[in-house]
Motif scaffolding. Sequence first.
Motif, short mmCIF file in Angstrom:
data_model
loop_
_atom_site.label_atom_id
_atom_site.label_comp_id
_atom_site.label_asym_id
_atom_site.label_seq_id
_atom_site.Cartn_x
_atom_site.Cartn_y
_atom_site.Cartn_z
N GLU A 97 0.90 -1.46 0.08
CA GLU A 97 -0.24 0.19 0.10
C GLU A 97 0.89 1.12 0.27
O GLU A 97 0.52 1.79 -0.69
N ALA A 98 2.15 1.66 0.59
CA ALA A 98 3.09 2.45 0.48
C ALA A 98 3.47 2.59 -0.09
O ALA A 98 3.39 4.18 -0.85
N ARG A 99 3.84 1.58 -1.19
CA ARG A 99 4.36 1.44 -2.96
C ARG A 99 3.50 2.38 -3.56
O ARG A 99 3.52 3.13 -4.76
N ARG A 100 1.94 1.85 -3.63
CA ARG A 100 1.32 1.90 -4.27
C ARG A 100 0.90 3.76 -4.33
O ARG A 100 0.61 4.04 -5.31
N GLU A 144 3.99 10.06 -7.26
CA GLU A 144 4.84 10.67 -8.48
C GLU A 144 4.39 10.98 -9.96
O GLU A 144 4.53 12.59 -10.85
N ALA A 145 3.13 10.01 -10.29
CA ALA A 145 2.19 10.13 -10.96
C ALA A 145 1.36 11.21 -10.85
O ALA A 145 1.98 11.39 -12.01
#
Length: 144
Positions: A132-135, A141-142
């Motif tokens: 979830e943190a990476r998502r 970033e996007a």
Amino acid sequence: MFDLPVKSLMEPKKLVLLAPETTVAEAAKRMATKNTGATLVMENDTLIGIFTERDAVFRVLAKGLDAHATLLRQVMTPNPATLAPNTTYGHALLLMHERGFRHVPVVEGSRVLGIVAARNAMDPQLEEFVSEARRREHYREATT
């Protein structure tokens, strides 16, 4: 997670089985190599004890014993509690909590199958948290 049988949570590649005449130093090396916090102590294919990272600290280091001269037989927990492979993980956690330990051997009859640890409860939740943190990081970033 808590309804899963303990056999589905065991990591057979991490299982360390050692003789009671093994030194604590050698056991620690083997445990480090396998990245595990416990070893099962076996004599003639029979489980006679368990030795954990806590045993190394409290029963060896804190007492000033020489890890190269102290044998597992001298500092292991003899006749450890065990679980059957189809026992639910929730039951395993309750047993660990009530008895004050973090590792339980899993046996079928007299055959050792593996070991289950309290840490197993954290791993799925931790993986989900990291995912979830990476998502969220990718989303930020996007959008920037």
